[in-house]
Design an enzyme around this catalytic site. Structure first.
Site, PDB file in Angstrom:
ATOM      1  N   CYS A 128     -25.864  35.460 -13.381  1.00  0.00           N
ATOM      2  CA  CYS A 128     -26.628  36.708 -13.475  1.00  0.00           C
ATOM      3  C   CYS A 128     -25.743  37.947 -13.597  1.00  0.00           C
ATOM      4  O   CYS A 128     -26.239  39.043 -13.783  1.00  0.00           O
ATOM      5  CB  CYS A 128     -27.554  36.852 -12.264  1.00  0.00           C
ATOM      6  SG  CYS A 128     -26.658  37.207 -10.745  1.00  0.00           S
TER       7      CYS A 128
ATOM      8  N   CYS B 140     -31.118  36.033  -9.305  1.00  0.00           N
ATOM      9  CA  CYS B 140     -30.181  35.073  -9.890  1.00  0.00           C
ATOM     10  C   CYS B 140     -30.903  33.731 -10.060  1.00  0.00           C
ATOM     11  O   CYS B 140     -31.396  33.165  -9.073  1.00  0.00           O
ATOM     12  CB  CYS B 140     -28.978  34.951  -8.949  1.00  0.00           C
ATOM     13  SG  CYS B 140     -27.740  33.791  -9.509  1.00  0.00           S
TER      14      CYS B 140
ATOM     15  N   GLU C 125     -26.220  -7.044   9.259  1.00  0.00           N
ATOM     16  CA  GLU C 125     -26.290  -5.820   8.480  1.00  0.00           C
ATOM     17  C   GLU C 125     -27.422  -5.930   7.464  1.00  0.00           C
ATOM     18  O   GLU C 125     -27.519  -6.935   6.763  1.00  0.00           O
ATOM     19  CB  GLU C 125     -24.936  -5.644   7.763  1.00  0.00           C
ATOM     20  CG  GLU C 125     -24.629  -4.246   7.375  1.00  0.00           C
ATOM     21  CD  GLU C 125     -24.047  -3.399   8.521  1.00  0.00           C
ATOM     22  OE1 GLU C 125     -24.000  -3.862   9.678  1.00  0.00           O
ATOM     23  OE2 GLU C 125     -23.664  -2.263   8.227  1.00  0.00           O
TER      24      GLU C 125
ATOM     25  N   LYS D  35     -11.721 -10.119  13.870  1.00  0.00           N
ATOM     26  CA  LYS D  35     -12.227 -10.440  15.209  1.00  0.00           C
ATOM     27  C   LYS D  35     -11.391 -11.551  15.817  1.00  0.00           C
ATOM     28  O   LYS D  35     -11.037 -12.505  15.117  1.00  0.00           O
ATOM     29  CB  LYS D  35     -13.680 -10.935  15.123  1.00  0.00           C
ATOM     30  CG  LYS D  35     -14.645  -9.938  14.557  1.00  0.00           C
ATOM     31  CD  LYS D  35     -16.036 -10.538  14.392  1.00  0.00           C
ATOM     32  CE  LYS D  35     -16.941  -9.541  13.683  1.00  0.00           C
ATOM     33  NZ  LYS D  35     -18.196 -10.134  13.256  1.00  0.00           N
TER      34      LYS D  35
ATOM     35  N   TYR E  56     -23.648 -11.588  11.374  1.00  0.00           N
ATOM     36  CA  TYR E  56     -22.235 -11.807  11.679  1.00  0.00           C
ATOM     37  C   TYR E  56     -21.900 -11.907  13.165  1.00  0.00           C
ATOM     38  O   TYR E  56     -20.734 -11.846  13.544  1.00  0.00           O
ATOM     39  CB  TYR E  56     -21.367 -10.715  11.054  1.00  0.00           C
ATOM     40  CG  TYR E  56     -21.894  -9.308  11.226  1.00  0.00           C
ATOM     41  CD1 TYR E  56     -22.005  -8.734  12.486  1.00  0.00           C
ATOM     42  CD2 TYR E  56     -22.267  -8.553  10.112  1.00  0.00           C
ATOM     43  CE1 TYR E  56     -22.487  -7.457  12.643  1.00  0.00           C
ATOM     44  CE2 TYR E  56     -22.752  -7.267  10.257  1.00  0.00           C
ATOM     45  CZ  TYR E  56     -22.855  -6.728  11.517  1.00  0.00           C
ATOM     46  OH  TYR E  56     -23.332  -5.464  11.672  1.00  0.00           O
TER      47      TYR E  56
ATOM     48  N   SER F 139     -19.736   0.243  18.203  1.00  0.00           N
ATOM     49  CA  SER F 139     -19.210   0.431  16.864  1.00  0.00           C
ATOM     50  C   SER F 139     -17.818  -0.216  16.833  1.00  0.00           C
ATOM     51  O   SER F 139     -17.421  -0.856  17.798  1.00  0.00           O
ATOM     52  CB  SER F 139     -19.244   1.936  16.621  1.00  0.00           C
ATOM     53  OG  SER F 139     -18.161   2.351  15.928  1.00  0.00           O
TER      54      SER F 139
ATOM     55  N   ASP G 162     -21.603  -2.737   4.076  1.00  0.00           N
ATOM     56  CA  ASP G 162     -21.895  -1.322   4.250  1.00  0.00           C
ATOM     57  C   ASP G 162     -23.403  -1.067   4.188  1.00  0.00           C
ATOM     58  O   ASP G 162     -23.935  -0.589   3.196  1.00  0.00           O
ATOM     59  CB  ASP G 162     -21.161  -0.517   3.168  1.00  0.00           C
ATOM     60  CG  ASP G 162     -21.169   0.959   3.484  1.00  0.00           C
ATOM     61  OD1 ASP G 162     -21.519   1.321   4.620  1.00  0.00           O
ATOM     62  OD2 ASP G 162     -20.836   1.751   2.592  1.00  0.00           O
TER      63      ASP G 162
ATOM     64  N   LYS H  63     -10.615  -0.255   6.703  1.00  0.00           N
ATOM     65  CA  LYS H  63     -11.419   0.357   5.646  1.00  0.00           C
ATOM     66  C   LYS H  63     -10.655   0.349   4.331  1.00  0.00           C
ATOM     67  O   LYS H  63      -9.489   0.766   4.286  1.00  0.00           O
ATOM     68  CB  LYS H  63     -11.769   1.800   6.009  1.00  0.00           C
ATOM     69  CG  LYS H  63     -12.646   1.946   7.249  1.00  0.00           C
ATOM     70  CD  LYS H  63     -13.970   1.280   7.086  1.00  0.00           C
ATOM     71  CE  LYS H  63     -15.210   2.082   7.141  1.00  0.00           C
ATOM     72  NZ  LYS H  63     -15.422   3.360   7.554  1.00  0.00           N
TER      73      LYS H  63
ATOM     74  N   LYS I 227     -16.717  -6.351   5.625  1.00  0.00           N
ATOM     75  CA  LYS I 227     -17.467  -5.336   6.354  1.00  0.00           C
ATOM     76  C   LYS I 227     -18.564  -4.852   5.414  1.00  0.00           C
ATOM     77  O   LYS I 227     -18.302  -4.158   4.422  1.00  0.00           O
ATOM     78  CB  LYS I 227     -16.550  -4.183   6.756  1.00  0.00           C
ATOM     79  CG  LYS I 227     -17.246  -3.153   7.620  1.00  0.00           C
ATOM     80  CD  LYS I 227     -16.232  -2.192   8.200  1.00  0.00           C
ATOM     81  CE  LYS I 227     -16.824  -1.290   9.245  1.00  0.00           C
ATOM     82  NZ  LYS I 227     -18.003  -0.564   8.837  1.00  0.00           N
TER      83      LYS I 227
ATOM     84  N   ASP J 185     -13.175  10.076  10.544  1.00  0.00           N
ATOM     85  CA  ASP J 185     -12.239   9.429  11.478  1.00  0.00           C
ATOM     86  C   ASP J 185     -11.083  10.354  11.844  1.00  0.00           C
ATOM     87  O   ASP J 185     -10.642  10.397  12.988  1.00  0.00           O
ATOM     88  CB  ASP J 185     -11.679   8.140  10.880  1.00  0.00           C
ATOM     89  CG  ASP J 185     -12.732   7.039  10.867  1.00  0.00           C
ATOM     90  OD1 ASP J 185     -13.705   7.149  11.634  1.00  0.00           O
ATOM     91  OD2 ASP J 185     -12.580   6.090  10.088  1.00  0.00           O
TER      92      ASP J 185
ATOM     93  N   ASP K 148     -15.960   8.814   5.350  1.00  0.00           N
ATOM     94  CA  ASP K 148     -15.619   8.101   6.579  1.00  0.00           C
ATOM     95  C   ASP K 148     -14.234   8.494   7.052  1.00  0.00           C
ATOM     96  O   ASP K 148     -13.968   8.642   8.229  1.00  0.00           O
ATOM     97  CB  ASP K 148     -15.636   6.589   6.346  1.00  0.00           C
ATOM     98  CG  ASP K 148     -17.059   6.083   6.213  1.00  0.00           C
ATOM     99  OD1 ASP K 148     -17.979   6.910   6.330  1.00  0.00           O
ATOM    100  OD2 ASP K 148     -17.230   4.881   5.979  1.00  0.00           O
TER     101      ASP K 148
ATOM    102  N   GLU L 250     -13.643 -11.060   8.144  1.00  0.00           N
ATOM    103  CA  GLU L 250     -14.961 -11.051   7.494  1.00  0.00           C
ATOM    104  C   GLU L 250     -15.066  -9.810   6.636  1.00  0.00           C
ATOM    105  O   GLU L 250     -14.352  -8.842   6.864  1.00  0.00           O
ATOM    106  CB  GLU L 250     -16.075 -10.965   8.552  1.00  0.00           C
ATOM    107  CG  GLU L 250     -16.164 -12.143   9.441  1.00  0.00           C
ATOM    108  CD  GLU L 250     -17.105 -11.888  10.617  1.00  0.00           C
ATOM    109  OE1 GLU L 250     -17.953 -10.973  10.534  1.00  0.00           O
ATOM    110  OE2 GLU L 250     -16.981 -12.618  11.608  1.00  0.00           O
TER     111      GLU L 250
ATOM    112  N   GLU M  50     -12.509  11.301   6.463  1.00  0.00           N
ATOM    113  CA  GLU M  50     -12.494  12.651   7.056  1.00  0.00           C
ATOM    114  C   GLU M  50     -13.075  12.605   8.464  1.00  0.00           C
ATOM    115  O   GLU M  50     -12.553  13.206   9.397  1.00  0.00           O
ATOM    116  CB  GLU M  50     -13.331  13.622   6.213  1.00  0.00           C
ATOM    117  CG  GLU M  50     -12.649  14.083   4.958  1.00  0.00           C
ATOM    118  CD  GLU M  50     -13.617  14.711   3.947  1.00  0.00           C
ATOM    119  OE1 GLU M  50     -13.153  15.513   3.154  1.00  0.00           O
ATOM    120  OE2 GLU M  50     -14.824  14.388   3.937  1.00  0.00           O
TER     121      GLU M  50
ATOM    122  N   CYS N 221     -20.930  36.907 -11.144  1.00  0.00           N
ATOM    123  CA  CYS N 221     -21.718  35.676 -11.117  1.00  0.00           C
ATOM    124  C   CYS N 221     -21.917  35.149 -12.540  1.00  0.00           C
ATOM    125  O   CYS N 221     -22.423  35.876 -13.403  1.00  0.00           O
ATOM    126  CB  CYS N 221     -23.077  35.943 -10.478  1.00  0.00           C
ATOM    127  SG  CYS N 221     -24.168  34.518 -10.561  1.00  0.00           S
TER     128      CYS N 221
ATOM    129  N   CYS O 110     -22.902  34.779  -4.759  1.00  0.00           N
ATOM    130  CA  CYS O 110     -23.618  35.790  -5.528  1.00  0.00           C
ATOM    131  C   CYS O 110     -24.657  36.417  -4.605  1.00  0.00           C
ATOM    132  O   CYS O 110     -25.508  35.722  -4.071  1.00  0.00           O
ATOM    133  CB  CYS O 110     -24.298  35.154  -6.734  1.00  0.00           C
ATOM    134  SG  CYS O 110     -25.490  36.264  -7.496  1.00  0.00           S
TER     135      CYS O 110
END
Ligand code: IVH
Length: 689
Positions: free
Chosen positions: A430, A451, A185, A300, A237, A101, A131, A324, A129, A44, A40, A127, A42, A427, A445
């Protein structure tokens, strides 16, 4: 044309386009395939960068950009085993209020920034969150009449039959307004998630990365009994509608609780950022004792009037924000680096760790991503490293602890000439010489045909659901058959005999017969999926479809030049080159010949000609259940007679093909717009006239 080129010369513009593509793909993998590829965080970070770039280049505004809409879970009607052939399993329905969202935050500073923009002194409700995945429940006269997934935010899939299997969601309520919406949710509790994954492991089915993906996959199943068996739960919610009781969010939730809805007890009204931070600190540890997954908290504005005044951006309310929790991290010793060869030949460095407890499981291996990552962080065996488990199933190393206790003799990952410690050049599976494709971080490889992990990977891909869909032939069985020399390439599958398979440990005659039936059935898989199943590098499901449409037989495709291939939408020079190279390899030609002899489809059916134009120009809605044909068949019939099947009723709808138990909303809408309902008999009569 000139303009486009001069624009693209600026690297930031290119970055912008690349980010849009990457985020769109990440959304698809998260919401549709249930296989997250980015954490999440990354996600964002990339989204923020894209927002910045779009602000820099307002001329590149695009309403389709991922910054302008939420990810979509809509069922696009791809065929999977859970659905009918080319079927859309659920009816897509427009949301009464769009499902937005939340903006994310990760620190006290970011929460303060948000709070500063609110009127002074407002109460903030904290509240958990949850998931899972959001659901919108519609009640009319006390009855649950619809249950929509978020979809693309504007319209969602109606999964009511599955929602009705959740015991904590009431089907009838009393004492409520005549119509209202509850949002919440849907979750798969940890215990159920683990049991489900254990079962899947035993049956060699792919595991779910986390309870959220499992819940999402479950909600889209076609069989409500299976959904019931898996044991979903839900927390609500948010209440929406007109003339609802109460003036604050908190009051409304308490009222909903009295009506019988499952409302969390962890809700708190706060009056300062300090109080909010205390709530966060408490739940960051306490959440580990909850039966379901949470990934943060939601703040909220309590007062509903103030909420309304604050309003919304295109994607999120201004009156709410998510915080988060940081992904759980642990410090441990890196004992050794080993190298793992993946199905596509990519060599991934793996950290072998002093075992450490992380988010409920013991971790002793984690990915080190690639050579560049190791070099940039100067990671060496003997170091203490931070390991993290994000939304993905494989833990990863995220940092090195820079203390002085690094062993005196440790050396950086060096070039070969320094010959102390280096990324392998051969490799490990192989022995072939590894290659690094320009512009890629990975070493690969190249020995595709010799392989072992690559051989097995190709076979696994070939039999997978979206390819040839051969049931029962899982990873372990492929491994067994490979090791006994019975399975070396995809063509060998069609030479397997009952006794070969039944002789395997753990496989009786019955499962062997099942596998053989699956192999037999795969001979009916259409050409476009066969092309995808071949596993030509970069030829994914959609690309394969487009190519197969243009090249109706494998012979035609075999003689296509790279130049001709790039004329197909989505086929760039790299893909074209991969295809040409595939057909230059004699071993592939032999395999293809054997597949053809075995009866595998190597040509497409001639494109279907429209049967008539009786329905030309008409937009037709299908609603309800039918007895003569399935919904999909009716859709095909509409198209075959020149009509268009659309999802929702509007002024432009020509008529509704109405079966039994048509949705009440649609019925009402049709009546108010005066749109004709046609029975299935009338419809069949009309097209056969
Ligand atoms: S309120 C308009 N409250 O988080 C705002 N959402 O990242 C409606 N979620 O789509 C959402 N727990 O699926 C809200 N206590 C909670 C939540 C919650 C989980 C989910 C929800 C939303 C997503 C946004």
């Amino acid at each position: 044309m000139m303009d486009l080129f001069s624009q693209i010369e600026e690297p930031e513009r290119e970055e912008l386009l690349a980010l849009r593509k990457e985020l769109e793909e990440a959304n698809y993998k998260y919401y549709v395939l249930n296989m997250p590829t980015l954490s999440d965080r990354e996600f964002d970070e990339k989204m923020h960068r894209l927002q910045d770039l779009e602000a820099m280049f307002p001329d590149m505004f695009d309403p389709k950009s991922p910054t302008q809409h939420v990810g979509s879970d809509l069922d696009k009607g791809q065929r999977t085993k859970d659905k009918g052939q080319n079927g859309k399993a659920f009816e897509t329905v427009k949301h009464k209020y769009p499902m937005l969202s939340l903006a994310n935050s990760y620190s006290r500073e970011e929460i303060e920034d948000w709070a500063r923009k609110l009127p002074a002194g407002v109460e903030i409700v904290c509240e958990l969150k949850y998931d899972g995945l959001s659901i919108s429940l519609w009640y009319e006269n006390g009855q649950l009449v619809r249950a929509l997934t978020r979809g693309d935010g504007q319209q969602g899939d109606d999964v009511i039959a599955n929602i009705k299997t959740i015991p904590s969601i009431p089907r009838h309520v009393v004492g409520t307004p005549s119509s209202f919406e509850m949002r919440g949710e849907v979750l798969l509790p940890w215990e159920r998630f683990e049991a489900l994954n254990k079962e899947r492991e035993e049956q060699e089915e792919p595991l779910f990365a986390n309870p959220r993906n499992a819940a999402s996959g479950t909600l889209k199943l076609q069989d409500p009994r299976e959904v019931a068996r898996r044991g979903l739960d839900a927390y609500l919610y948010y209440m929406l509608g007109e003339d609802l009781p109460g003036t604050t969010h908190y009051e409304r939730l308490q009222t909903a609780k009295q009506w019988g809805f499952h409302i969390s007890d962890a809700i708190k009204v706060c009056h300062s950022v300090d109080e909010v931070m205390a709530y966060i600190a408490y739940w960051d540890t306490e959440r580990k004792n909850l039966p379901v997954a949470t990934d943060g908290i939601v703040l909220k504005v309590n007062d509903l009037q103030t909420q309304e005044e604050l309003g919304y951006t295109a994607k999120t309310p201004r009156w709410a924000i998510a915080y988060k929790f940081p992904a759980e991290k642990q410090l441990t010793l890196l004992k050794e680096i080993t190298y793992q060869v993946g199905r596509t030949g990519v060599v991934t460095p793996v950290a072998n760790l002093e075992p450490v407890q992380l988010s409920g499981t013991m971790v002793q291996r984690a990915t080190l991503h690639n050579e560049d990552f190791i070099r940039q962080l100067d990671i060496r065996p003997g170091d203490r490293v931070w390991v993290e488990k994000g939304g993905e199933i494989i833990p990863k190393i995220v940092a090195r602890e820079k203390t002085k206790d690094r062993p005196a003799d440790s050396k950086p990952l060096s070039t070969l000439s320094e010959a102390v410690y280096s990324f392998p050049t051969l490799c490990p599976e192989c022995g072939a010489k590894l290659v690094r494709v320009e512009g890629e971080a990975a070493w690969r490889c190249p020995n595709e045909a010799g392989c072992p992990p690559q051989i097995k990977g190709k076979i696994e891909h070939f039999v997978s659901r979206k390819a040839m869909d051969i049931e029962g032939l899982g990873e372990e069985t492929i491994d067994l058959l490979y090791r006994q020399g019975l399975l070396h390439n995809i063509a060998d599958i069609y030479d397997l005999r009952l006794e070969d398979i039944a002789a395997q440990e753990r496989l009786g005659e019955k499962s062997a017969q099942n596998i053989l039936d699956g192999i037999e059935a795969s001979k009916n898989v259409p050409w476009s999926r066969v092309l995808f199943a071949l596993g030509i590098r970069m030829v994914g499901e959609t690309t394969a479809k487009k190519i197969a449409k243009q090249y109706n037989t494998i012979d035609a495709l075999q003689w296509a030049t790279a130049e001709q291939l790039t004329a197909i939408e989505d086929v760039g020079p790299q893909i074209a080159e991969n295809i040409v190279r595939y057909f230059e390899d004699m071993r592939n030609l032999e395999i293809l010949e054997r597949l053809r002899k075995a009866g595998v489809q190597m040509e497409g059916e001639a494109a279907e000609e429209p049967q008539s134009d009786k329905l030309a120009g008409m937009s037709i809605v299908i609603s309800g259940t039918f007895s003569h044909h399935s919904r999909d068949e009716y859709k095909a019939l509409i198209e075959a007679h020149g009509g268009k099947n659309v999802g929702s009723v509007s002024k432009k709808t020509s008529f509704i093909l109405a079966g039994e138990n048509m949705g009440p909303e649609k019925l009402k809408k049709a009546e108010s717009l005066g749109i004709k309902l046609m029975s299935e008999e009338e419809f069949l009569q009309l097209i056969s006239e």
